[in-house]
Design a protein around this motif. Sequence first.
Motif, PDB file in Angstrom:
ATOM      1  N   ARG A  50     -71.881  -6.364  47.453  1.00 39.73           N
ATOM      2  CA  ARG A  50     -73.418  -6.507  46.822  1.00 39.73           C
ATOM      3  C   ARG A  50     -73.542  -5.312  45.787  1.00 39.73           C
ATOM      4  NH1 ARG A  50     -74.445  -8.413  52.253  1.00 39.73           N
ATOM      5  NH2 ARG A  50     -75.211 -10.669  51.940  1.00 39.73           N
ATOM      6  N   LYS A  51     -72.913  -4.282  46.010  1.00 37.78           N
ATOM      7  CA  LYS A  51     -73.211  -3.268  44.749  1.00 37.78           C
ATOM      8  C   LYS A  51     -72.425  -3.724  43.605  1.00 37.78           C
ATOM      9  CE  LYS A  51     -72.262   1.601  44.083  1.00 37.78           C
ATOM     10  NZ  LYS A  51     -71.490   2.698  44.522  1.00 37.78           N
ATOM     11  N   ARG A  52     -71.272  -4.475  43.743  1.00 37.15           N
ATOM     12  CA  ARG A  52     -70.393  -4.762  42.589  1.00 37.15           C
ATOM     13  C   ARG A  52     -71.593  -6.219  41.997  1.00 37.15           C
ATOM     14  NH1 ARG A  52     -68.791  -2.618  39.391  1.00 37.15           N
ATOM     15  NH2 ARG A  52     -67.682  -4.258  38.415  1.00 37.15           N
ATOM     16  N   MET A  53     -71.871  -6.739  42.909  1.00 40.75           N
ATOM     17  CA  MET A  53     -72.691  -8.109  42.350  1.00 40.75           C
ATOM     18  C   MET A  53     -73.806  -7.425  41.696  1.00 40.75           C
ATOM     19  SD  MET A  53     -75.049 -10.432  44.923  1.00 40.75           S
ATOM     20  CE  MET A  53     -76.185  -9.196  45.067  1.00 40.75           C
ATOM     21  N   ARG A  54     -74.642  -6.507  42.254  1.00 36.49           N
ATOM     22  CA  ARG A  54     -75.661  -5.833  41.188  1.00 36.49           C
ATOM     23  C   ARG A  54     -75.273  -5.337  39.881  1.00 36.49           C
ATOM     24  NH1 ARG A  54     -77.379  -4.683  46.552  1.00 36.49           N
ATOM     25  NH2 ARG A  54     -76.579  -2.602  46.582  1.00 36.49           N
ATOM     26  N   ASP A  66     -68.132 -17.101  42.092  1.00 35.96           N
ATOM     27  CA  ASP A  66     -67.841 -17.991  40.894  1.00 35.96           C
ATOM     28  C   ASP A  66     -67.180 -17.033  39.831  1.00 35.96           C
ATOM     29  OD1 ASP A  66     -68.626 -20.112  42.227  1.00 35.96           O
ATOM     30  OD2 ASP A  66     -70.889 -20.021  41.089  1.00 35.96           O
ATOM     31  N   TYR A  67     -67.579 -15.889  39.420  1.00 34.05           N
ATOM     32  CA  TYR A  67     -67.018 -14.983  38.496  1.00 34.05           C
ATOM     33  C   TYR A  67     -65.834 -14.571  38.644  1.00 34.05           C
ATOM     34  CZ  TYR A  67     -66.664 -10.558  35.873  1.00 34.05           C
ATOM     35  OH  TYR A  67     -66.167  -9.633  35.022  1.00 34.05           O
ATOM     36  N   LEU A  68     -65.368 -14.471  40.068  1.00 33.66           N
ATOM     37  CA  LEU A  68     -64.101 -14.011  40.435  1.00 33.66           C
ATOM     38  C   LEU A  68     -63.144 -15.127  40.022  1.00 33.66           C
ATOM     39  CD1 LEU A  68     -64.173 -11.926  43.411  1.00 33.66           C
ATOM     40  CD2 LEU A  68     -63.697 -11.169  41.362  1.00 33.66           C
ATOM     41  N   PHE A  69     -63.414 -16.283  40.568  1.00 37.36           N
ATOM     42  CA  PHE A  69     -62.515 -17.352  40.914  1.00 37.36           C
ATOM     43  C   PHE A  69     -62.526 -18.610  39.882  1.00 37.36           C
ATOM     44  CE2 PHE A  69     -62.415 -15.311  45.029  1.00 37.36           C
ATOM     45  CZ  PHE A  69     -61.360 -14.658  44.791  1.00 37.36           C
ATOM     46  N   ARG A  70     -63.917 -18.756  39.277  1.00 33.71           N
ATOM     47  CA  ARG A  70     -64.083 -19.993  38.450  1.00 33.71           C
ATOM     48  C   ARG A  70     -64.375 -19.522  37.036  1.00 33.71           C
ATOM     49  NH1 ARG A  70     -64.720 -21.019  43.760  1.00 33.71           N
ATOM     50  NH2 ARG A  70     -66.760 -19.946  43.895  1.00 33.71           N
ATOM     51  N   GLN A  71     -64.790 -18.317  36.809  1.00 33.71           N
ATOM     52  CA  GLN A  71     -64.996 -17.734  35.305  1.00 33.71           C
ATOM     53  C   GLN A  71     -64.019 -16.720  34.883  1.00 33.71           C
ATOM     54  OE1 GLN A  71     -69.272 -16.676  35.904  1.00 33.71           O
ATOM     55  NE2 GLN A  71     -69.743 -18.538  36.556  1.00 33.71           N
ATOM     56  N   ASN A  72     -62.960 -16.820  35.241  1.00 27.20           N
ATOM     57  CA  ASN A  72     -61.866 -15.984  35.080  1.00 27.20           C
ATOM     58  C   ASN A  72     -62.341 -14.307  34.830  1.00 27.20           C
ATOM     59  OD1 ASN A  72     -60.167 -18.135  34.579  1.00 27.20           O
ATOM     60  ND2 ASN A  72     -61.370 -18.417  32.496  1.00 27.20           N
ATOM     61  N   GLY A  73     -63.118 -13.860  35.802  1.00 31.85           N
ATOM     62  CA  GLY A  73     -63.404 -12.631  35.989  1.00 31.85           C
ATOM     63  C   GLY A  73     -62.565 -11.629  36.778  1.00 31.85           C
ATOM     64  N   SER A  76     -60.392  -8.566  35.217  1.00 31.23           N
ATOM     65  CA  SER A  76     -61.047  -7.178  34.716  1.00 31.23           C
ATOM     66  C   SER A  76     -61.783  -6.527  36.332  1.00 31.23           C
ATOM     67  CB  SER A  76     -62.091  -7.467  33.976  1.00 31.23           C
ATOM     68  OG  SER A  76     -62.844  -8.620  34.256  1.00 31.23           O
ATOM     69  N   GLU A  77     -62.173  -7.460  37.237  1.00 32.56           N
ATOM     70  CA  GLU A  77     -62.915  -7.228  38.245  1.00 32.56           C
ATOM     71  C   GLU A  77     -61.967  -6.563  39.304  1.00 32.56           C
ATOM     72  OE1 GLU A  77     -66.132  -6.457  40.919  1.00 32.56           O
ATOM     73  OE2 GLU A  77     -65.890  -6.613  38.671  1.00 32.56           O
ATOM     74  N   PHE A  80     -62.217  -3.008  40.642  1.00 28.82           N
ATOM     75  CA  PHE A  80     -63.609  -2.504  41.234  1.00 28.82           C
ATOM     76  C   PHE A  80     -63.707  -3.392  42.774  1.00 28.82           C
ATOM     77  CE2 PHE A  80     -64.149  -2.577  36.573  1.00 28.82           C
ATOM     78  CZ  PHE A  80     -64.517  -1.245  36.409  1.00 28.82           C
ATOM     79  N   LEU A  81     -62.980  -4.433  42.848  1.00 27.84           N
ATOM     80  CA  LEU A  81     -62.795  -5.366  44.139  1.00 27.84           C
ATOM     81  C   LEU A  81     -61.918  -4.357  45.176  1.00 27.84           C
ATOM     82  CD1 LEU A  81     -63.269  -7.801  45.558  1.00 27.84           C
ATOM     83  CD2 LEU A  81     -61.399  -8.853  44.727  1.00 27.84           C
ATOM     84  N   ILE A  82     -60.972  -3.874  44.573  1.00 33.11           N
ATOM     85  CA  ILE A  82     -60.129  -3.120  45.489  1.00 33.11           C
ATOM     86  C   ILE A  82     -60.948  -1.770  46.073  1.00 33.11           C
ATOM     87  CG2 ILE A  82     -57.849  -1.578  45.780  1.00 33.11           C
ATOM     88  CD1 ILE A  82     -56.741  -3.672  44.001  1.00 33.11           C
ATOM     89  N   ASN A  83     -61.520  -0.954  44.942  1.00 39.78           N
ATOM     90  CA  ASN A  83     -62.339   0.065  45.334  1.00 39.78           C
ATOM     91  C   ASN A  83     -63.244  -0.343  46.255  1.00 39.78           C
ATOM     92  OD1 ASN A  83     -60.896   1.595  43.411  1.00 39.78           O
ATOM     93  ND2 ASN A  83     -62.565   1.591  41.866  1.00 39.78           N
ATOM     94  N   ALA A  84     -64.048  -1.569  46.327  1.00 38.24           N
ATOM     95  CA  ALA A  84     -64.872  -1.739  47.264  1.00 38.24           C
ATOM     96  C   ALA A  84     -64.737  -1.961  48.705  1.00 38.24           C
ATOM     97  CB  ALA A  84     -65.780  -2.758  46.628  1.00 38.24           C
ATOM     98  N   VAL A  85     -63.540  -2.769  48.623  1.00 37.98           N
ATOM     99  CA  VAL A  85     -63.294  -3.053  50.107  1.00 37.98           C
ATOM    100  C   VAL A  85     -62.209  -2.370  51.005  1.00 37.98           C
ATOM    101  CG1 VAL A  85     -63.738  -5.636  49.494  1.00 37.98           C
ATOM    102  CG2 VAL A  85     -61.459  -4.547  49.644  1.00 37.98           C
ATOM    103  N   THR A  86     -61.715  -1.429  50.053  1.00 36.51           N
ATOM    104  CA  THR A  86     -60.878  -0.456  51.000  1.00 36.51           C
ATOM    105  C   THR A  86     -61.529   0.541  51.637  1.00 36.51           C
ATOM    106  OG1 THR A  86     -60.553   0.809  48.801  1.00 36.51           O
ATOM    107  CG2 THR A  86     -58.666  -0.526  49.523  1.00 36.51           C
TER     108      THR A  86
END
Length: 291
Positions: A50-54, A66-73, A76-77, A80-86
């Motif tokens: 949710r922090k990344r979403m905001r 949608d941004y990750l998987f259907r809008q080619n994000g 670049s993301e 930040f995704l790895i930082n968030a979930v580790t």
Amino acid sequence: MSNLARALPVSADPDHLSTADFQRISSLIGEQVGIRLPPTKRLMVEGRLRKRMRALELNNLRAYGDYLFRQNGLDSELPFLINAVTTNKTDFFREPEHFHLMEKLLVPELLTLRAGERNPQLKIWSAASSTGAEAYTIAMVLADMAAQRRDFRFAILGTDVSTEVLAQGRRAVYPAEMIAPVPQTMQSRYLMFARKAGIRPDIRIAPELRRLVRFGRLNLMSDTYRVDRDVDIIFLRNVLIYFDKPDQAAVISRLIGHLRPGGYLLLGHSESMVGTSITMRQVAPSVFQKI
């Protein structure tokens, strides 16, 4: 939350990841960094994302998927995704028995093996360093030893897959409450205190200690590591519990290849069963020597 939102199953609620998107994130993190995210971790993952979403100014987690998987994000993301979930749990002097053993047994034995060298340099690797508390704990212990013995030098490398925690390790600034486990004598020698009215007090590691520790990004799931192959001690504690058994074996095998003969690998106390398959001499619980 509206009555309609409360009535929706999690997978249909836009404030949650769809089941398919969570599964894709889980598979991606497993492939990229070896960490397994079962369905029981779903709410934890959503909370962290949710922090990344905001930050991306997206309205909900469905839009994030949608941004990750259907809008080619994704490209670049991904960092930040790895930082968030580790998970980056760390403390100064965590599992203190290891540092006592390093001081009383491991370092003296390593120096005995290198008795023919003048002022040898010991290389220590904190292989999942998180925010740097482990690396700086090692540095404090070794700095005390080096000042007393005056017969060795040392250098410490801290690596992690998360760029966010590496940045904090380089800054070497920590909340004051984190230093409670640090002995008072070490606090006075190696920590700098800053207290400003109206804010939470922080401490910073002294510059003479910071100079002895460097940080770099490294993914334990990579096939090769850009690290010296004459490391004396490797700390890899409380990380392998997040990996499956084949990945555990592969990581340990790669790490052993970076130890000099006689060097030591230290695992977390919770990972004692992982060590049953290590082809090294066990010298203490979760402590192994390359022979």
